[in-house]
Design a protein around this motif. Sequence first.
Motif, PDB file in Angstrom:
ATOM      1  N   ILE A 190      40.626  36.648  29.624  1.00  0.00           N
ATOM      2  CA  ILE A 190      40.030  35.911  30.735  1.00  0.00           C
ATOM      3  C   ILE A 190      38.613  36.436  30.953  1.00  0.00           C
ATOM      4  N   GLU A 191      37.649  35.531  30.991  1.00  0.00           N
ATOM      5  CA  GLU A 191      36.242  35.881  31.151  1.00  0.00           C
ATOM      6  C   GLU A 191      35.694  35.263  32.428  1.00  0.00           C
ATOM      7  N   GLY A 192      34.726  35.934  33.016  1.00  0.00           N
ATOM      8  CA  GLY A 192      34.124  35.436  34.248  1.00  0.00           C
ATOM      9  C   GLY A 192      34.688  36.080  35.496  1.00  0.00           C
ATOM     10  N   VAL A 193      35.513  37.130  35.326  1.00  0.00           N
ATOM     11  CA  VAL A 193      36.085  37.850  36.466  1.00  0.00           C
ATOM     12  C   VAL A 193      35.874  39.344  36.249  1.00  0.00           C
ATOM     13  N   ARG A 194      35.933  40.098  37.347  1.00  0.00           N
ATOM     14  CA  ARG A 194      35.831  41.563  37.278  1.00  0.00           C
ATOM     15  C   ARG A 194      36.967  42.175  38.095  1.00  0.00           C
ATOM     16  N   PRO A 195      38.180  42.134  37.563  1.00  0.00           N
ATOM     17  CA  PRO A 195      39.323  42.630  38.333  1.00  0.00           C
ATOM     18  C   PRO A 195      39.350  44.153  38.377  1.00  0.00           C
ATOM     19  N   LEU A 196      39.976  44.664  39.396  1.00  0.00           N
ATOM     20  CA  LEU A 196      40.213  46.099  39.448  1.00  0.00           C
ATOM     21  C   LEU A 196      41.230  46.480  38.389  1.00  0.00           C
ATOM     22  N   GLU A 197      41.101  47.694  37.871  1.00  0.00           N
ATOM     23  CA  GLU A 197      42.034  48.157  36.846  1.00  0.00           C
ATOM     24  C   GLU A 197      43.465  48.157  37.377  1.00  0.00           C
ATOM     25  N   THR A 198      43.620  48.462  38.658  1.00  0.00           N
ATOM     26  CA  THR A 198      44.973  48.472  39.246  1.00  0.00           C
ATOM     27  C   THR A 198      45.569  47.068  39.275  1.00  0.00           C
ATOM     28  N   ALA A 217      40.674  41.394  30.425  1.00  0.00           N
ATOM     29  CA  ALA A 217      39.825  40.840  31.483  1.00  0.00           C
ATOM     30  C   ALA A 217      38.574  41.696  31.553  1.00  0.00           C
ATOM     31  N   GLY A 218      37.458  41.133  31.077  1.00  0.00           N
ATOM     32  CA  GLY A 218      36.236  41.931  31.015  1.00  0.00           C
ATOM     33  C   GLY A 218      36.419  43.092  30.061  1.00  0.00           C
ATOM     34  N   SER A 219      36.182  44.311  30.530  1.00  0.00           N
ATOM     35  CA  SER A 219      36.340  45.499  29.690  1.00  0.00           C
ATOM     36  C   SER A 219      37.732  46.123  29.829  1.00  0.00           C
TER      37      SER A 219
END
Length: 408
Positions: A190-198, A217-219
């Motif tokens: 999934i691209e275009g989001v920056r979710p928390l690792e948790t 998701a991202g990195s």
Amino acid sequence: MTVELTVDRLGAQGDGIAETADGPVFVPFTLPGERIRAEMAPDGKHADCVEVLEASPNRVEPVCPHFGQCGGCTLQHLDTPSYLAWKRDLVVTALRSRGLDVPVEPARAVPLGSRRRATFSLERRDKDVVLGYRRARSHDTIGIDTCPILSPRIVSALPALKAMLTPLLGGAPEARVAVTETETGLDVAIEGVRPLETALGKLAGAAEAHGIARLTAGSEIVMLAPPMLQLGRAQVRLPADSFLQASPAAEAEMVALVREGVGKGKRVADLFCGLGTFSFALAERAQVDGYESNAEALAALSDAARHTPKLKPMRGYRRDLFRDPLGWQELKPYDAVVFDPPRAGAAAQAEQLAKSKVKRVVAVSCNPGTLARDLRLLVDGGYRITRVVPIDQFLYSSHVEVVAHLER
């Protein structure tokens, strides 16, 4: 303004084309011979079909309930023989535009439900979230609950993917979701989001339950099992963002044609080799050198080659063939060369091949236009085209895969 039009032919993108006193008018989802009522666009060059007054005998019922709204398919309303003939004509027209009037075989079909990768949009809409494809001629997303061209394994996972990925949107209005079916499960990015690792970590249990091998998701990555592919005898790890043929059925046709085109050559160069779609099949009876610019893909190929028994020697070389094509002198050791470049084609490499003494060349392309350009260079250099085979890898779209054999 509403007008009556008669559709004369299909265009290269699959739209019906009506010739008028003011020039051609492009009308999606119409067929040659049909008389229609259409709403003209302000540009006077495009129109939307409002009603089919006289239908073509080649018109059939679409296989998907979303057809006409979803922007993914253009020709589900055309019967199969006519549709495959149109695909072949795309190749014939491209070749003739370069002065190459050579026999082109009938387009080979692939079955429904055979596409193993797709990209969706996850879009927030008021209080709801929609997972699906772009609407035809629009940036809006249409929710998808079925897709006949996609692998049933991916289709069955769509509701779970929507539920799992919605929390990752956060405040973002939309995101891009790429899904690939592999031997060990679905690979989801999934691209275009920056979710928390948790937040991503909480999805591990749900991902495993729904057959997801890797979620990115991202990195951030949740790896439950390395996504693996079967290429010939080899099990190959799929790196993120690596190129993969869309359909295993089409891939099998392409591999068989490539092996046939290479013939009994004992040393083969596989240019733009990627993960080794052709390399592993060719290495069952020939020494293969693969050239590829993507370091991760090349590493995956090399690792799989080391762990796959009963192969002839395989070597991988990192090289940007657009900027630094193999020169004609470097090509001297090879009995045959295979090249399968991106849509831009391989003009620089074709120029060097044209100067070489390589006996057999197999060209693979998803773009008949750039393929025709490259084949023209090879023919001008002394090669003879012996076979051209279209493969309908991209069902109901205006794209077509092509394999061409050449000899000196």
